[in-house]
Design an enzyme around this catalytic site. Sequence first.
Site, PDB file in Angstrom:
ATOM      1  N   SER A 143       0.860  -1.184   0.000  1.00 25.71           N
ATOM      2  CA  SER A 143       0.000   0.000   0.000  1.00 25.71           C
ATOM      3  C   SER A 143       0.892   1.228   0.000  1.00 25.71           C
ATOM      4  O   SER A 143       2.060   1.168   0.418  1.00 25.71           O
ATOM      5  CB  SER A 143      -0.885   0.008   1.252  1.00 25.71           C
ATOM      6  OG  SER A 143      -1.538   1.253   1.419  1.00 25.71           O
TER       7      SER A 143
ATOM      8  N   TYR B  77      -1.896  -1.343  10.819  1.00 29.34           N
ATOM      9  CA  TYR B  77      -2.055  -1.537   9.377  1.00 29.34           C
ATOM     10  C   TYR B  77      -0.902  -0.908   8.604  1.00 29.34           C
ATOM     11  O   TYR B  77      -0.290  -1.546   7.741  1.00 29.34           O
ATOM     12  CB  TYR B  77      -3.385  -0.951   8.904  1.00 29.34           C
ATOM     13  CG  TYR B  77      -3.525  -0.988   7.398  1.00 29.34           C
ATOM     14  CD1 TYR B  77      -3.812  -2.173   6.734  1.00 29.34           C
ATOM     15  CD2 TYR B  77      -3.349   0.163   6.630  1.00 29.34           C
ATOM     16  CE1 TYR B  77      -3.921  -2.218   5.363  1.00 29.34           C
ATOM     17  CE2 TYR B  77      -3.461   0.141   5.260  1.00 29.34           C
ATOM     18  CZ  TYR B  77      -3.748  -1.060   4.612  1.00 29.34           C
ATOM     19  OH  TYR B  77      -3.841  -1.098   3.241  1.00 29.34           O
TER      20      TYR B  77
END
Length: 259
Positions: A139, A152
């Site tokens: 990401s 995360y």
Amino acid sequence: MTERVTLITGASAGIGVELARIFADNAHRVALVARRGDRLESLAAEIRAKGGPEPIVIACDLGKPDAAEQIIAALAAAGVEVEYLVNNAGYGLFGRAMELDRESQLGIIDVNNRALTDLTLRFADSIARLRGGILNVASIAGFLPGPGMAVYYASKAYVLSFSEAMHQELGPKGVRVTALCPGPVQTEFQNRAGFEPGFDSAVLNVTPAEVARQAYQGLMNNKRIVLPGLGVKIVPFLLRFFPRGFIAAAVSGFQLRRR
């Protein structure tokens, strides 16, 4: 000769569905892994109807310790070897780390990091023998500290670092390794994480289908990192000009405004 297969985790929704479609469209036989078997069956039926190679459906939870053994058993029963591995499964939770459920946060590490690493190491030999590739879905968050989604963001930093190392280690063996680093994409991820898409989603967003297309091309071209969309490409460049503490404070302020 043992048949070759592309193993795709998190294939029941979002980017995972689109990755399965594009690999199948390019004549890969796909093995679809996710918790929701009904969705995998629907996707398999779609691929079958379009004339793609017969998919393999493996319904299992990558957060469980025996997930890899379940996958290996299913592949052995189908008589296939992994040529390409797509580690797409992952999730995040929005909120302050000390206020979120501890077990749920540890589950992020189990799925985003442990399962990805386990599958990579288990299948590296067959991928090298077949001169295939590994696509790890990281990401743009992997480039940043992430107060407001601390575990995360940290998990995606691990995916990015691990992928870059594997790109270097496995490259001489003829293995392509690519880290896909999308920005916010309109999928079920946001609902599970617990926040509504905001300005960042509007600016950085690229459709799941386009993310998958660029990911597939990048992997086949052995790109180290794929950053889909112009907005996402600019982020790592801009980070060079700001102290890390400033970035952390900016992310914190932005994230916590979602509350």
